[in-house]
Structure formats: C-alpha cells, structure tokens
Scaffold this motif. Structure first.
Motif, PDB file in Angstrom:
ATOM      1  N   UNK A  29      34.433  52.284  40.723  1.00 10.85           N
ATOM      2  CA  UNK A  29      34.814  51.762  39.509  1.00 10.85           C
ATOM      3  C   UNK A  29      36.274  51.356  39.913  1.00 10.85           C
ATOM      4  N   UNK A  30      37.162  52.363  40.311  1.00 11.78           N
ATOM      5  CA  UNK A  30      38.392  52.103  40.397  1.00 11.78           C
ATOM      6  C   UNK A  30      38.967  51.185  41.430  1.00 11.78           C
ATOM      7  N   UNK A  31      38.226  51.317  42.331  1.00 11.07           N
ATOM      8  CA  UNK A  31      38.577  50.460  43.615  1.00 11.07           C
ATOM      9  C   UNK A  31      38.143  49.043  43.236  1.00 11.07           C
ATOM     10  N   UNK A  32      37.038  48.956  42.329  1.00 11.22           N
ATOM     11  CA  UNK A  32      36.652  47.636  42.139  1.00 11.22           C
ATOM     12  C   UNK A  32      37.650  46.835  40.913  1.00 11.22           C
ATOM     13  N   UNK A  33      38.373  47.847  40.063  1.00 12.60           N
ATOM     14  CA  UNK A  33      39.073  47.337  39.094  1.00 12.60           C
ATOM     15  C   UNK A  33      40.430  47.065  39.998  1.00 12.60           C
ATOM     16  N   UNK A  34      40.950  47.361  41.171  1.00  9.66           N
ATOM     17  CA  UNK A  34      41.997  47.104  41.880  1.00  9.66           C
ATOM     18  C   UNK A  34      41.768  45.848  42.582  1.00  9.66           C
ATOM     19  N   UNK A  35      40.536  45.623  43.253  1.00  8.22           N
ATOM     20  CA  UNK A  35      40.189  44.484  43.665  1.00  8.22           C
ATOM     21  C   UNK A  35      40.390  43.432  42.886  1.00  8.22           C
ATOM     22  N   UNK A  36      39.837  43.371  41.597  1.00  5.94           N
ATOM     23  CA  UNK A  36      39.859  42.288  40.616  1.00  5.94           C
ATOM     24  C   UNK A  36      41.031  41.980  40.195  1.00  5.94           C
ATOM     25  N   UNK A  37      42.070  43.034  40.081  1.00  6.90           N
ATOM     26  CA  UNK A  37      43.612  42.787  39.733  1.00  6.90           C
ATOM     27  C   UNK A  37      44.156  41.945  40.859  1.00  6.90           C
ATOM     28  N   UNK A  38      43.812  42.407  42.258  1.00  4.71           N
ATOM     29  CA  UNK A  38      44.583  41.692  43.264  1.00  4.71           C
ATOM     30  C   UNK A  38      43.681  40.586  43.648  1.00  4.71           C
ATOM     31  N   UNK A  39      42.625  40.073  43.093  1.00  2.00           N
ATOM     32  CA  UNK A  39      41.676  39.077  43.875  1.00  2.00           C
ATOM     33  C   UNK A  39      41.178  39.169  45.163  1.00  2.00           C
ATOM     34  N   UNK A  40      41.144  40.497  45.515  1.00  7.26           N
ATOM     35  CA  UNK A  40      40.201  40.725  46.823  1.00  7.26           C
ATOM     36  C   UNK A  40      38.835  41.009  46.423  1.00  7.26           C
ATOM     37  N   UNK A  41      38.015  40.329  47.286  1.00  6.92           N
ATOM     38  CA  UNK A  41      36.523  40.443  47.135  1.00  6.92           C
ATOM     39  C   UNK A  41      36.263  41.858  47.582  1.00  6.92           C
TER      40      UNK A  41
END
Length: 277
Positions: free
Chosen positions: A203-215
C-alpha cells in the motif's frame, strides 16, 4: 523460477522499491559498493529509488544521507511514506488498539514489545537488555516503566523475539488474536509487526505511485520475506533475492542473485543497461 534477465521490459521501470535486510544489505549489514552512483544513475534514467522497510524513516534516511531529500522512503512497512524529504502519507493506529497489543506482549516474558511513534520508539525499561537488537533499527528510544505513560501518535507496533521464534509465535498466537483488526506479519525470524488493516509495503508503494502518477505496472520491487509479499504482489516487476526462502518464489516473477552477491546492484545495472545507460 525465471532469471531477472528474462524480464524483457526492464527499460519500462520508473520506480524501484527495495527491501533492506537480507535484500539490499549484505549479511554483514553493508550496502553494495557504489550505491550513491547507482541511485544517481537511476534518477538520470527516470527511475525513482525507494528503500522499503520496517525501519522508521529517520533510520532509513541516515543510511542514505546524500539522497535523503531526493529519493522516496516507504518506512514502517508502508505506515509512513516520504518523498523528497516530505511526508506523502502516514497512518495512525488507534491508541486503545496499540495499547492492547503492547500490554498483551508485555505479559509475555519472552519478547520485547516496541511502539513505533514515527520519530521515536518506546520500549519498557525491563527490556533494556535487548537495547543492541532494538537500536539496530530504532535510534531514538525512550525507555518507560509502563506503556501507560505513553501519549503518542503511532503507525506500527513491533515485537522482538530474541529466541528467533517469531514465526511460530505469529502462527500460534499473534495472528489469530489480532489478525482481524490489524495487519500482522513476520519480519524475519526475530520480529512480528502490526499495522492497520490495509497498511503494508504494497500500500505504501501504491500511495507513492499515485502521488507521482506512476502506474504500478511500471514499478518494480525486490524482497526476501513475508512482509515483502504485498509489495511484490502490487507491482508489475517483482523480484526475490536468491537467499530468500523457497516459499517466497511463489510471490515474485523473477530471481536475482543473493544479497551477499549484491543481487539488487546487479538488477540496477541491468535496468540501466536496458535504458541505454
């Protein structure tokens, strides 16, 4: 299990999340040589480097002093995510719940419960004999007579099992008792970690990806043990080190060399080569 060289889209990776102990770090606790240069090269190639660990953010940042304000950190098993020196996400466990876990563990004479309160860790004075093992991960430790003294915001509880019996204690006692209310996971044979349900390295990596617009399909992760499974499951490129236990092979697509053979560094070099660097 497929070798990492069989991942034909290494050039598409935009984020690399890496577990620390027994994954990035060798058995002696050392980072691979030339990690500073590798992290810089990843950034130049458009890849964000993200240590993902049960360690708190201050400890992780101490391990990457030249990059602490440029890379990301998925700390406390996803309970605290930092990007470029600022908090991107953090989670809070209800005080009555962390008190319940700590009090239960405190009645057990064979373990040392720790409250992870972001910048500071709280430990019972009776457990100072385990200071060296706890200090490895928590640099700012406050010893208290009782957890009733503590009034703090916290995102994680962790319990040290100095007899290396965390795995059987997880299965027999702690997961059955708390698993419906908290995410409970082993962090190797010495530790059991407790976070809110839904909080994990994944979930932490998913939060980060959403923040940065990375799929998530363009994110990669490397791990070795139980608490890495959600992260490996979340990303499009999943790797385990050769020293991981065999059961971990079911949770990743590719195998990299062992931590002592500097498998993460080898993978980084392969990603850079795929990007023409």
């Amino acid at each position: 299990m497929k070798d990492y060289t069989e991942d034909r889209d290494l050039a598409g990776i935009k984020l690399l999340a890496v577990d620390m102990d027994l994954t990035l770090l060798a058995s002696d606790g050392s980072l691979p040589p030339h990690m500073t240069e590798r992290i810089d090269a990843l950034a130049e190639a458009g890849v964000l480097f993200c240590p993902a660990s049960g360690r708190p953010a201050p400890t992780l940042q101490m391990m990457f002093p030249t990059h602490k304000d440029s890379i990301a950190f998925c700390a406390d098993n996803g309970g605290w995510v930092i990007y470029q020196g600022r908090t991107a996400f953090r989670d809070l466990i209800r005080p009555e719940l962390w008190h319940e876990v700590l009090d239960f563990a405190a009645d057990d004479g064979h373990c040392a419960p720790v409250l992870c309160a972001f910048e500071q860790a709280y430990v019972l004075k009776r457990d100072q004999r385990h200071h060296e093992a706890i200090y490895k991960y928590y640099k700012d430790i406050r010893y208290v007579e009782s957890f009733d003294e503590v009034d703090a915001e916290a995102d994680k509880v962790t319990i040290l099992f100095p007899d290396y019996d965390a795995e059987p204690r997880f299965a027999s006692t702690y997961e059955p008792r708390f698993g419906k209310r908290l995410y409970v996971t082993n962090a190797g044979r010495e530790w059991i970690d407790f976070m809110n349900l839904g909080v994990s390295k994944g979930s932490g990596v998913a939060h980060l990806c959403r923040e940065l617009g990375i799929g998530l399909a363009d994110a990669a992760a490397v791990g070795d043990t139980y608490n890495d499974i959600p992260m490996l499951s979340a990303v499009g490129h999943s790797f385990v080190v050769a020293n991981a236990e065999k059961h971990m092979h079911a949770h990743a697509d590719y195998l990299v060399p062992s931590n002592d053979d500097r498998g993460v560094a080898t993978l980084i070099d392969a990603i850079l080569a795929a990007k023409g660097r």
